[in-house]
Design a protein around this motif. Sequence first.
Motif, PDB file in Angstrom:
ATOM      1  N   ALA A 101     -26.536 -59.614  -1.064  1.00 43.53           N
ATOM      2  CA  ALA A 101     -25.893 -58.317  -1.221  1.00 43.53           C
ATOM      3  C   ALA A 101     -26.159 -57.803  -2.629  1.00 43.53           C
ATOM      4  N   SER A 102     -25.813 -56.548  -2.879  1.00 49.07           N
ATOM      5  CA  SER A 102     -26.096 -55.949  -4.183  1.00 49.07           C
ATOM      6  C   SER A 102     -25.303 -56.602  -5.309  1.00 49.07           C
ATOM      7  N   ASP A 103     -24.202 -57.291  -4.972  1.00 48.85           N
ATOM      8  CA  ASP A 103     -23.409 -57.976  -5.996  1.00 48.85           C
ATOM      9  C   ASP A 103     -23.824 -59.435  -6.171  1.00 48.85           C
ATOM     10  N   GLY A 104     -24.921 -59.834  -5.519  1.00 45.41           N
ATOM     11  CA  GLY A 104     -25.449 -61.178  -5.683  1.00 45.41           C
ATOM     12  C   GLY A 104     -24.943 -62.202  -4.693  1.00 45.41           C
ATOM     13  N   ILE A 105     -23.996 -61.829  -3.835  1.00 47.36           N
ATOM     14  CA  ILE A 105     -23.500 -62.770  -2.828  1.00 47.36           C
ATOM     15  C   ILE A 105     -24.615 -63.101  -1.839  1.00 47.36           C
ATOM     16  N   ILE A 106     -24.785 -64.396  -1.559  1.00 45.35           N
ATOM     17  CA  ILE A 106     -25.840 -64.847  -0.653  1.00 45.35           C
ATOM     18  C   ILE A 106     -25.485 -64.475   0.780  1.00 45.35           C
ATOM     19  N   GLU A 107     -26.422 -63.842   1.477  1.00 44.33           N
ATOM     20  CA  GLU A 107     -26.174 -63.331   2.817  1.00 44.33           C
ATOM     21  C   GLU A 107     -27.006 -64.028   3.902  1.00 44.33           C
ATOM     22  N   ALA A 108     -27.992 -64.825   3.520  1.00 45.29           N
ATOM     23  CA  ALA A 108     -28.765 -65.596   4.499  1.00 45.29           C
ATOM     24  C   ALA A 108     -29.473 -66.725   3.769  1.00 45.29           C
ATOM     25  N   VAL A 109     -29.660 -67.846   4.487  1.00 39.26           N
ATOM     26  CA  VAL A 109     -30.330 -69.015   3.911  1.00 39.26           C
ATOM     27  C   VAL A 109     -31.247 -69.635   4.961  1.00 39.26           C
ATOM     28  N   GLU A 110     -32.171 -70.459   4.479  1.00 39.77           N
ATOM     29  CA  GLU A 110     -33.037 -71.166   5.409  1.00 39.77           C
ATOM     30  C   GLU A 110     -33.578 -72.442   4.778  1.00 39.77           C
ATOM     31  N   ASN A 111     -34.043 -73.327   5.641  1.00 41.28           N
ATOM     32  CA  ASN A 111     -34.868 -74.478   5.277  1.00 41.28           C
ATOM     33  C   ASN A 111     -35.906 -74.572   6.380  1.00 41.28           C
ATOM     34  N   LYS A 112     -37.115 -74.086   6.101  1.00 43.96           N
ATOM     35  CA  LYS A 112     -38.138 -74.014   7.135  1.00 43.96           C
ATOM     36  C   LYS A 112     -38.537 -75.398   7.634  1.00 43.96           C
ATOM     37  N   ASN A 113     -38.626 -76.374   6.741  1.00 49.48           N
ATOM     38  CA  ASN A 113     -39.059 -77.715   7.141  1.00 49.48           C
ATOM     39  C   ASN A 113     -38.104 -78.354   8.135  1.00 49.48           C
ATOM     40  N   ASN A 114     -36.801 -78.119   7.931  1.00 52.56           N
ATOM     41  CA  ASN A 114     -35.793 -78.705   8.821  1.00 52.56           C
ATOM     42  C   ASN A 114     -35.296 -77.743   9.889  1.00 52.56           C
ATOM     43  N   ARG A 115     -35.927 -76.566   9.991  1.00 51.64           N
ATOM     44  CA  ARG A 115     -35.604 -75.591  11.040  1.00 51.64           C
ATOM     45  C   ARG A 115     -34.142 -75.154  10.967  1.00 51.64           C
ATOM     46  N   LEU A 116     -33.720 -74.812   9.761  1.00 52.71           N
ATOM     47  CA  LEU A 116     -32.357 -74.333   9.533  1.00 52.71           C
ATOM     48  C   LEU A 116     -32.401 -72.864   9.146  1.00 52.71           C
ATOM     49  N   LEU A 117     -31.513 -72.068   9.733  1.00 61.11           N
ATOM     50  CA  LEU A 117     -31.416 -70.648   9.419  1.00 61.11           C
ATOM     51  C   LEU A 117     -29.955 -70.244   9.575  1.00 61.11           C
ATOM     52  N   ALA A 118     -29.474 -69.392   8.690  1.00 63.12           N
ATOM     53  CA  ALA A 118     -28.090 -68.933   8.806  1.00 63.12           C
ATOM     54  C   ALA A 118     -27.928 -67.573   8.154  1.00 63.12           C
ATOM     55  N   VAL A 119     -27.007 -66.780   8.699  1.00 61.91           N
ATOM     56  CA  VAL A 119     -26.694 -65.464   8.153  1.00 61.91           C
ATOM     57  C   VAL A 119     -25.191 -65.367   7.940  1.00 61.91           C
ATOM     58  N   GLN A 120     -24.790 -64.568   6.942  1.00 63.31           N
ATOM     59  CA  GLN A 120     -23.375 -64.410   6.634  1.00 63.31           C
ATOM     60  C   GLN A 120     -22.723 -63.345   7.506  1.00 63.31           C
ATOM     61  N   TRP A 121     -23.505 -62.427   8.033  1.00 64.27           N
ATOM     62  CA  TRP A 121     -22.945 -61.353   8.857  1.00 64.27           C
ATOM     63  C   TRP A 121     -22.845 -61.794  10.315  1.00 64.27           C
ATOM     64  N   HIS A 122     -22.480 -60.860  11.208  1.00 62.63           N
ATOM     65  CA  HIS A 122     -22.203 -61.199  12.604  1.00 62.63           C
ATOM     66  C   HIS A 122     -23.121 -60.438  13.558  1.00 62.63           C
ATOM     67  N   PRO A 123     -24.328 -60.970  13.809  1.00 62.29           N
ATOM     68  CA  PRO A 123     -25.226 -60.292  14.742  1.00 62.29           C
ATOM     69  C   PRO A 123     -24.694 -60.251  16.165  1.00 62.29           C
ATOM     70  N   GLU A 124     -23.779 -61.155  16.508  1.00 60.89           N
ATOM     71  CA  GLU A 124     -23.204 -61.116  17.864  1.00 60.89           C
ATOM     72  C   GLU A 124     -22.350 -59.871  18.078  1.00 60.89           C
ATOM     73  N   GLY A 125     -21.927 -59.229  16.978  1.00 63.80           N
ATOM     74  CA  GLY A 125     -21.123 -58.023  17.104  1.00 63.80           C
ATOM     75  C   GLY A 125     -21.934 -56.774  17.375  1.00 63.80           C
ATOM     76  N   THR A 126     -23.245 -56.845  17.181  1.00 65.57           N
ATOM     77  CA  THR A 126     -24.091 -55.657  17.306  1.00 65.57           C
ATOM     78  C   THR A 126     -25.380 -55.905  18.105  1.00 65.57           C
ATOM     79  N   TRP A 127     -25.512 -57.097  18.687  1.00 66.01           N
ATOM     80  CA  TRP A 127     -26.782 -57.462  19.338  1.00 66.01           C
ATOM     81  C   TRP A 127     -27.164 -56.513  20.462  1.00 66.01           C
ATOM     82  N   ASP A 128     -26.160 -55.924  21.133  1.00 66.00           N
ATOM     83  CA  ASP A 128     -26.434 -55.076  22.287  1.00 66.00           C
ATOM     84  C   ASP A 128     -26.595 -53.610  21.925  1.00 66.00           C
ATOM     85  N   THR A 129     -26.443 -53.270  20.639  1.00 55.65           N
ATOM     86  CA  THR A 129     -26.607 -51.877  20.216  1.00 55.65           C
ATOM     87  C   THR A 129     -27.650 -51.706  19.120  1.00 55.65           C
ATOM     88  N   ILE A 130     -27.988 -52.791  18.415  1.00 51.79           N
ATOM     89  CA  ILE A 130     -28.974 -52.726  17.327  1.00 51.79           C
ATOM     90  C   ILE A 130     -30.092 -53.715  17.642  1.00 51.79           C
TER      91      ILE A 130
END
Length: 235
Positions: free
Chosen positions: A192-221
């Motif tokens: 985010a613009s204030d420096g808060i981390i909003e997504a992370v990953e580790n490609k080697n270990n197949r890890l991905l995460a987001v801070q927001w809620h894509p389940e809330g908008t998956w059917d409209t966005i």
Amino acid sequence: MTTIGIIGTQYLNFEEQPFHENQVIYTRKAFTDALQTTGATVIIIPIDALDKIPDYVSMVDKILLTGGEDVAPQFYGEDPHRLLGLINPDRDAFEIAVIKESIKQKKAVFGVCRGMQLMNVALGGSLYQDLSLASTTVKHLQAPTKQQFPTHFVAVDQTSSLNFLPERYHVNSYHHQAIHRLSDELSSIATASDGIIEAVENKNNRLLAVQWHPEGTWDTIDSEFAIFKYFVDVL
């Protein structure tokens, strides 16, 4: 066909229980709807004895960690701050063990909101127990604004797994905790613009995460549904 295991959430607080005061294991229907729309098969995994985790992880291809309570600060070596919310240490311990077993079995893990925070803790990072403890200027807990309305922007690393999203991306936001010390095993891939981390990953270990809620908008966005497609088809 890809089989996704979602770790079930628990209702433990009687004041919160809508099911005649019966404790339940549940997940948001929006998660199962989004995943099933991709063509995946979905299994809800209940919190159980830790020695059952290898069997549960072996049953599925990938794991989804959802939102919910605050992560108990005992798991990153801190005492509870007065602004800490509801915790469920049993759930924390189970999901932390699931993350580690998934890495061991080379199974992909996708975390949403609390799921991202717990992933960071499981791998040695820490959290702000409340965003008032960080120098944040963005409203990260958008309530009472509804989840279908994105409210703040994040900057997405275009070299990351989320490079199919715009570099300046608009997200919804429902959290009062955030990553403080980032695990050495994770990379920040959106902020985010204030420096808060909003997504992370580790490609080697197949890890991905987001801070927001894509389940809330998956059917409209479309781009939010694309996150679930990436998890199921690529991660």
